[in-house]
Enzyme design. Structure first.
Site, PDB file in Angstrom:
ATOM      1  N   GLU A 143      84.227  33.984 104.036  1.00 33.93           N
ATOM      2  CA  GLU A 143      83.215  34.290 103.027  1.00 33.93           C
ATOM      3  C   GLU A 143      82.325  35.451 103.473  1.00 33.93           C
ATOM      4  O   GLU A 143      82.025  36.334 102.682  1.00 33.93           O
ATOM      5  CB  GLU A 143      82.368  33.037 102.780  1.00 33.93           C
ATOM      6  N   ASP A 144      81.910  35.434 104.719  1.00 31.56           N
ATOM      7  CA  ASP A 144      80.821  36.321 105.141  1.00 31.56           C
ATOM      8  C   ASP A 144      81.216  37.478 106.057  1.00 31.56           C
ATOM      9  O   ASP A 144      80.357  38.249 106.455  1.00 31.56           O
ATOM     10  CB  ASP A 144      79.742  35.495 105.877  1.00 31.56           C
TER      11      ASP A 144
END
Ligand code: MN
Length: 489
Positions: free
Chosen positions: A65-66
């Site tokens: 996600e990051d």
């Protein structure tokens, strides 16, 4: 935080280094390095004694996600299984981000819960990582701005804590709901928490006495046991008070003592002994050992009145039951670790306690969805969330059925051969009609006869799709003569 000073294995150490690198330079709202969060999630999963892949995936759960890390990177570095888990957690996050507006999100909690669950696919460990992630976010919620705090807290109360309950993860449910409630309604939280403290202080002396008396008696009777106090959680007190229109006089389990013994026989012996010491309150004996709660919780509860007029609840259970009540699904992972881990990747349906069979149902539905087959989610929702009942075979096997099920549903559930030859049914030892709705806790005995075959009229006497399907195929195979109109008398 950790009680275990276990050194990480090579794969875990690699994951820690890998994630530290990937999140390099990122900060949490608290100002801490971002990596502190995945490491805390890892710690929680270790405390829950999850399997290695789950713990490694916990460390890596935010990299897709990051950070620029891709799914293929994860496959290469950590293998299919870990990559699959991290991918699942990431997808779960995405399902939820479509539901940003809590006002419309929460009223349809069950639908969303369902979507969350289906999104986790076959592997329930994805959900467990998500719960660990949420727990740590709650523990560190004070760093966020108030509006975000409220939102996350509300969502936790409405979705994640019930989910933990569904998985019988009692300790997790209590921690999550108490933290969340303290943000959703800080004033009430403080009030109730003070009230519980005060009550416990005032009760302390007499509780000690009760504990001593019970311990002495059990010891004299040579029962192996240990006793622990259980303090009621703030949120469960809040909910109970809502149910009893705020009347504290109706709350009998503010203080409870847990008596943990070796086996089921000792549970009942202990119950008898406790009742010989104190007066049990009528209608307050609950035998969740004979009839477990829907999430598999087992214990005997009884509320007694002591000579100095204290009301004390006792919860009597075996060690295994205690472990399961506290850690739920996570506990069964610990016991079945190898088998489970093996089954995930091959996509085999995992073996779970009967009380968690709804997960199996969910898994097979998710598999159908993935294979592009049509699934009627409305039906699934009904089956999943409509209340289930648990009934018993005369041998004591537990069969779970949707509420409203009839004896033939039960019979076909045991085996289609049994279903096809039903001659009668005994419910709790009494001959009953095939139209009689089964109740939670019934003992159901199916009488069969070789001469008896399936009848078309039975189609009105089943409610489960499974029984209906089997019955129909049996009817289709029946020789013509049975379908012919009966001869004139
Ligand atoms: Mn996270």
């Amino acid at each position: 935080m950790s009680k275990s000073a276990k050194k990480p294995g090579p794969n875990l150490q690699h994951a820690i280094d890998f994630a530290t690198n990937a999140h390099q330079g990122q900060k949490r709202q608290s100002g801490d390095d971002y990596i502190s969060h995945p490491l805390a999630v890892m710690q929680i999963l270790e405390d829950w004694r999850m399997d290695d892949d789950t713990i490694v995936a916990g460390v890596l759960h935010d990299v897709l996600e990051d950070t620029p890390i891709t799914l293929d990177d994860l496959k290469t570095e950590f293998g299919e299984s870990v990559a699959f888990l991290v991918d699942g957690v990431t997808k779960l996050g995405r399902t939820r981000s479509g539901m940003r507006d809590l006002d419309t999100y929460l009223p349809s909690t069950k639908d969303n819960l369902l979507r969350l669950l289906v999104a986790t696919g076959t592997d329930i460990r994805v959900l467990i990582i998500k719960l660990a992630d949420r727990l740590h976010n709650l523990r560190t919620l004070s760093a966020l701005p108030p509006d975000k705090q409220k939102k996350i807290a509300k969502e936790s109360l409405e979705i994640f804590a019930p989910l933990a309950d569904r998985l019988n993860m009692g300790r997790l449910r209590v921690e999550m709901s108490d933290i969340a409630f303290s943000y959703v309604n800080p004033k009430r939280y403080q009030e109730l928490s003070n009230l519980i403290d005060k009550y416990n202080q005032s009760a302390e002396k007499s509780m000690k006495k009760v504990e001593k008396e019970v311990a002495e008696l059990l010891g004299r009777e040579k029962i192996k046991f240990y006793i622990t106090g259980r303090i009621k959680s703030v949120y469960s007190l809040h909910k109970k008070l809502l149910k009893h229109s705020g009347n504290m006089g109706e709350i009998y389990d503010l203080t409870a003592l847990r008596v943990i013994v070796d086996d089921i026989t000792d549970c009942y012996l202990a119950l008898g002994l406790i009742h010989s010491l104190y007066t049990p309150m009528s209608g307050r004996i609950k035998d969740y050992i004979a009839v477990p709660k829907q999430n598999g919780y087992q214990s005997i509860h009884t509320t007694v009145i002591t000579p100095d007029k204290r009301i004390v609840e006792f919860q009597i259970r075996t060690r295994e039951m205690h472990e399961y009540a506290e850690r739920g699904l996570a506990a069964s992972f610990y016991y079945n670790e190898q088998k489970l881990t093996e089954n995930y990747r091959t996509g085999k349906i995992q073996h779970l306690p009967t009380s968690l069979l709804w997960i199996t149902e969910l898994q097979s539905t998710a598999a159908k969805l993935r294979a592009g087959k049509k699934v009627d989610l409305k039906k699934l929702k009904l089956n999943l969330f409509a209340d289930k009942i648990f009934v018993y075979t005369p041998k004591g096997d537990i069969i779970d059925l949707p509420k409203g099920s009839l004896p033939l549903d039960f019979a076909y559930r045991l085996h289609s051969e049994i279903g096809g030859h039903v001659a009668g049914v005994k419910i709790n030892g009494k001959m009953s009609s095939l139209n009689k709705k089964l109740e939670h806790g019934d003992v159901v005995e199916i009488l069969t006869s070789k001469k008896q075959t399936a009848k078309a009229s039975w189609l009105d006497k089943v409610i489960t799709p499974h029984a209906r399907g089997k019955l129909k195929s049996q009817l289709a195979k029946l020789p013509q003569k049975i379908i012919k109109p009966p001869k004139k008398k």
